[in-house]
Design a protein around this motif. Structure first.
Motif, mmCIF file in Angstrom:
data_model
loop_
_atom_site.group_PDB
_atom_site.id
_atom_site.type_symbol
_atom_site.label_atom_id
_atom_site.label_comp_id
_atom_site.label_asym_id
_atom_site.label_seq_id
_atom_site.Cartn_x
_atom_site.Cartn_y
_atom_site.Cartn_z
ATOM 1 N N ALA A 307 0.871 -1.181 0.000
ATOM 2 C CA ALA A 307 0.000 0.000 0.000
ATOM 3 C C ALA A 307 0.899 1.220 0.000
ATOM 4 C CB ALA A 307 -0.909 0.017 1.231
ATOM 5 N N ASP A 308 0.569 2.180 -0.855
ATOM 6 C CA ASP A 308 1.398 3.386 -0.982
ATOM 7 C C ASP A 308 2.863 3.033 -1.220
ATOM 8 O OD1 ASP A 308 -0.841 4.918 -0.620
ATOM 9 O OD2 ASP A 308 -0.514 5.211 1.522
ATOM 10 N N ASN A 309 3.065 1.969 -2.021
ATOM 11 C CA ASN A 309 4.405 1.529 -2.427
ATOM 12 C C ASN A 309 5.238 0.904 -1.308
ATOM 13 O OD1 ASN A 309 4.021 2.287 -5.073
ATOM 14 N ND2 ASN A 309 5.032 4.254 -4.881
ATOM 15 N N ILE A 310 4.650 0.686 -0.147
ATOM 16 C CA ILE A 310 5.366 0.046 0.960
ATOM 17 C C ILE A 310 4.788 -1.350 1.173
ATOM 18 C CG2 ILE A 310 5.966 0.154 3.410
ATOM 19 C CD1 ILE A 310 7.297 2.298 1.720
ATOM 20 N N VAL A 311 5.674 -2.363 1.221
ATOM 21 C CA VAL A 311 5.235 -3.744 1.431
ATOM 22 C C VAL A 311 4.731 -3.902 2.865
ATOM 23 C CG1 VAL A 311 5.921 -6.168 1.444
ATOM 24 C CG2 VAL A 311 6.855 -4.618 -0.299
ATOM 25 N N ARG A 312 3.536 -4.496 3.000
ATOM 26 C CA ARG A 312 2.911 -4.635 4.315
ATOM 27 C C ARG A 312 2.841 -6.093 4.785
ATOM 28 N NH1 ARG A 312 2.269 0.979 5.513
ATOM 29 N NH2 ARG A 312 2.129 1.978 3.479
ATOM 30 N N ALA A 313 2.835 -7.060 3.851
ATOM 31 C CA ALA A 313 2.743 -8.474 4.222
ATOM 32 C C ALA A 313 3.103 -9.321 3.014
ATOM 33 C CB ALA A 313 1.331 -8.826 4.704
ATOM 34 N N VAL A 314 3.425 -10.594 3.271
ATOM 35 C CA VAL A 314 3.684 -11.561 2.193
ATOM 36 C C VAL A 314 3.033 -12.884 2.583
ATOM 37 C CG1 VAL A 314 5.398 -12.696 0.755
ATOM 38 C CG2 VAL A 314 5.934 -10.466 1.771
ATOM 39 N N TYR A 315 2.266 -13.446 1.635
ATOM 40 C CA TYR A 315 1.573 -14.708 1.894
ATOM 41 C C TYR A 315 1.976 -15.753 0.857
ATOM 42 C CZ TYR A 315 -1.427 -11.621 4.650
ATOM 43 O OH TYR A 315 -1.883 -10.704 5.546
ATOM 44 N N ARG A 316 1.780 -17.017 1.230
ATOM 45 C CA ARG A 316 1.911 -18.141 0.301
ATOM 46 C C ARG A 316 0.515 -18.694 0.043
ATOM 47 N NH1 ARG A 316 6.760 -19.365 -2.497
ATOM 48 N NH2 ARG A 316 8.502 -18.770 -1.150
ATOM 49 N N GLU A 336 -1.261 -18.461 3.865
ATOM 50 C CA GLU A 336 -0.697 -18.143 5.179
ATOM 51 C C GLU A 336 0.527 -17.256 4.999
ATOM 52 O OE1 GLU A 336 1.859 -22.282 5.652
ATOM 53 O OE2 GLU A 336 -0.249 -22.223 6.232
ATOM 54 N N ALA A 337 0.868 -16.545 6.049
ATOM 55 C CA ALA A 337 2.022 -15.642 6.002
ATOM 56 C C ALA A 337 3.315 -16.433 5.803
ATOM 57 C CB ALA A 337 2.098 -14.822 7.281
ATOM 58 N N ASP A 338 4.246 -15.830 5.089
ATOM 59 C CA ASP A 338 5.570 -16.430 4.881
ATOM 60 C C ASP A 338 6.574 -15.626 5.699
ATOM 61 O OD1 ASP A 338 8.224 -16.872 3.814
ATOM 62 O OD2 ASP A 338 7.269 -17.897 2.130
ATOM 63 N N PRO A 339 6.963 -16.117 6.875
ATOM 64 C CA PRO A 339 7.853 -15.349 7.758
ATOM 65 C C PRO A 339 9.181 -14.968 7.121
ATOM 66 C CG PRO A 339 6.883 -17.217 8.927
ATOM 67 C CD PRO A 339 6.567 -17.402 7.476
ATOM 68 N N GLU A 340 9.738 -15.870 6.324
ATOM 69 C CA GLU A 340 11.037 -15.596 5.707
ATOM 70 C C GLU A 340 10.942 -14.440 4.709
ATOM 71 O OE1 GLU A 340 14.542 -17.876 3.114
ATOM 72 O OE2 GLU A 340 12.899 -19.014 4.018
ATOM 73 N N GLU A 342 8.545 -12.199 4.588
ATOM 74 C CA GLU A 342 8.138 -10.992 5.299
ATOM 75 C C GLU A 342 9.335 -10.313 5.944
ATOM 76 O OE1 GLU A 342 3.460 -11.235 6.293
ATOM 77 O OE2 GLU A 342 4.831 -11.765 7.928
ATOM 78 N N ALA A 343 10.254 -11.092 6.480
ATOM 79 C CA ALA A 343 11.453 -10.508 7.087
ATOM 80 C C ALA A 343 12.272 -9.745 6.061
ATOM 81 C CB ALA A 343 12.294 -11.613 7.729
ATOM 82 N N ALA A 344 12.241 -10.191 4.814
ATOM 83 C CA ALA A 344 13.032 -9.548 3.763
ATOM 84 C C ALA A 344 12.305 -8.374 3.117
ATOM 85 C CB ALA A 344 13.406 -10.580 2.694
ATOM 86 N N PHE A 345 10.953 -8.451 3.039
ATOM 87 C CA PHE A 345 10.215 -7.475 2.229
ATOM 88 C C PHE A 345 9.421 -6.442 3.021
ATOM 89 C CE2 PHE A 345 11.080 -10.559 -1.063
ATOM 90 C CZ PHE A 345 11.193 -9.779 -2.209
ATOM 91 N N VAL A 346 8.826 -6.805 4.137
ATOM 92 C CA VAL A 346 7.935 -5.877 4.846
ATOM 93 C C VAL A 346 8.691 -4.611 5.258
ATOM 94 C CG1 VAL A 346 6.569 -5.520 6.937
ATOM 95 C CG2 VAL A 346 6.322 -7.631 5.629
ATOM 96 N N GLY A 347 8.113 -3.464 4.927
ATOM 97 C CA GLY A 347 8.736 -2.181 5.241
ATOM 98 C C GLY A 347 9.620 -1.645 4.145
ATOM 99 N N THR A 348 9.846 -2.431 3.073
ATOM 100 C CA THR A 348 10.649 -1.952 1.951
ATOM 101 C C THR A 348 9.744 -1.299 0.914
ATOM 102 O OG1 THR A 348 10.532 -4.068 0.775
ATOM 103 C CG2 THR A 348 12.355 -3.753 2.327
ATOM 104 N N ARG A 349 10.339 -0.614 -0.025
ATOM 105 C CA ARG A 349 9.581 0.148 -1.020
ATOM 106 C C ARG A 349 9.606 -0.572 -2.370
ATOM 107 N NH1 ARG A 349 10.329 5.355 -4.180
ATOM 108 N NH2 ARG A 349 8.295 6.372 -4.088
ATOM 109 N N VAL A 350 8.421 -0.724 -2.966
ATOM 110 C CA VAL A 350 8.310 -1.352 -4.275
ATOM 111 C C VAL A 350 7.545 -0.398 -5.183
ATOM 112 C CG1 VAL A 350 6.213 -2.608 -3.601
ATOM 113 C CG2 VAL A 350 7.564 -3.413 -5.536
ATOM 114 N N THR A 351 8.080 -0.128 -6.345
ATOM 115 C CA THR A 351 7.488 0.817 -7.292
ATOM 116 C C THR A 351 7.127 0.090 -8.593
ATOM 117 O OG1 THR A 351 9.756 1.415 -7.890
ATOM 118 C CG2 THR A 351 8.598 2.870 -6.367
#
Length: 377
Positions: A307-316, A336-340, A342-351
């Motif tokens: 949302a707004d170019n910021i990763v908020r979650a990752v699921y499988r 379900e959430a993918d912890p691995e 999410e640790a790499a992507f959540v909070g990063t910016r994707v355009t």
């Protein structure tokens, strides 16, 4: 610590249930109360209208509340008796609140990315915009610092003529009232990275976008907007107005790592709200989406939610279910959430360019099953 008075959102119901209000409407006793019940009812109706227009608003003094709720244009010139004023003030929620701190300066990286910008200051008590300006650096925060006597105008630059003395006094008083009531100013950037333009049509179109975004801030709900321009979703999603704090998150965030292939990205605007629970975020992320057969056949497809170019979650994704008629071809996933991830992507910016696009599609679904760029990109 100061006492503030808040108008409840369901003020009409609260008033009708209050003994003091019932006494006012049925008895002709009290300071300045007239004997004619029709006059008392007119007083009550005028005050109910004023309270409804200020639902959720807080006041730092009884005098401030009286000036807004019982006097002048707010009540259509109706004279409100002391008895009704007192009865109403007794039902307003009174509580002690600490003053919010003044905002901290933006980082140099955020300042550089904002460039020249147009901004609006909004009163969170009633969602009213009380100032619009243009500036660079920390200009958007300089009004708070000035009103509160903190930090001056650190690293800020005004553009255009300075405010008139009357205007300056007005916004200083409003900001002080907001902080005294235990709130802080909402700082909204309407447009940033503004550059010189020589195309009159483009300038006019941009002016329309800015005005539309400013009016969007005044809308109380999204289900049936007053401004018909807001029906559906805007095309220029990445340029719409947003809080300077959210922009700071975007420009302070590190770029997302290499996107997984095969994989998918889904844009879920509600995910930007910090109050959203993990369960609600998952339900919003599930769709329905226009997922193609190739994507649905990928085992454990990773889905990156942003949302707004910021990763908020990752699921499988574990399975898909079709929603609606066959012609719609919309699908909701279960996963379900993918912890691995999410640790790499959540909070990063994707355009969009990371997915080979110029802009994100309005339907919010982007699937990447190969490393090839989309046709024509």
């Amino acid at each position: 610590m100061a006492t503030v008075w808040t108008v409840p959102d369901d003020i009409t119901r609260v008033l009708l249930a209050a003994p003091g209000i019932r006494d006012f409407l049925t008895n002709a006793e009290g300071s300045g109360v007239v004997s004619d019940p029709k006059v008392r009812l007119a007083e009550f109706a005028a005050v109910v209208g004023a309270l409804g227009n200020n639902a959720g608003r807080t006041f730092s003094t009884v005098r401030d509340a009286a000036g807004v709720l019982f006097e002048g244009p707010a009540v259509g010139g109706v004279v409100v008796s002391d008895a009704l004023r007192l009865a109403v003030m007794r039902v307003l929620t009174a509580e002690a609140r600490e003053r919010k701190p003044a905002p901290n300066p933006l980082s140099p990286r955020v300042v550089e990315n904002l460039g020249l910008y147009v901004y609006a200051l909004r009163d969170p008590r009633n969602q009213s915009i009380f100032y619009v300006g243009v500036g660079r650096g920390n200009k958007i925060y300089s009004h708070d610092w000035d009103a509160l006597g903190e930090a001056g105008t650190l690293d800020s630059e005004s553009v255009g003529d300075p405010d008139r003395d009357e205007a300056r006094r007005a916004w200083i008083q409003r900001i002080r009232d907001i902080y005294a009531a235990g709130h802080s100013v909402d700082h909204i950037v309407l447009r940033h990275r503004i550059e010189n333009a020589h195309d009159a049509t483009a300038e006019a179109r941009e002016a329309v976008h800015v005005v539309t975004d400013a009016l969007r801030l005044l809308e109380r709900g999204t289900g049936n907007p007053i401004l018909t321009n807001l029906a559906g979703e805007p095309v220029d999603l990445e340029r719409r107005a947003m809080s300077v704090e959210e922009l700071a998150v975007q420009y302070s965030a590190s770029p997302a790592p290499q996107l997984p292939v095969p994989g998918a990205l889904v844009r879920v605007p509600a995910a930007a709200h910090r109050s959203l629970s993990a369960e609600d975020l998952y339900e919003a992320a599930r769709g329905p989406w226009p997922a193609g057969a190739a994507a649905r056949n990928v085992p454990d497809l990773p889905v990156i939610v942003f949302a707004d170019n910021i990763v908020r979650a990752v699921y499988r994704v574990r399975s898909w279910n079709q929603v609606g008629a066959n012609a719609d071809q919309l699908f909701r996933f279960t996963g379900e959430a993918d912890p691995e991830l999410e640790a790499a992507f959540v909070g990063t910016r994707v355009t969009p360019d990371r997915a080979g696009l110029k802009v994100w599609p309005t339907h919010g679904w982007v699937q990447r099953l190969t490393t090839a760029r989309p046709h024509g990109r």
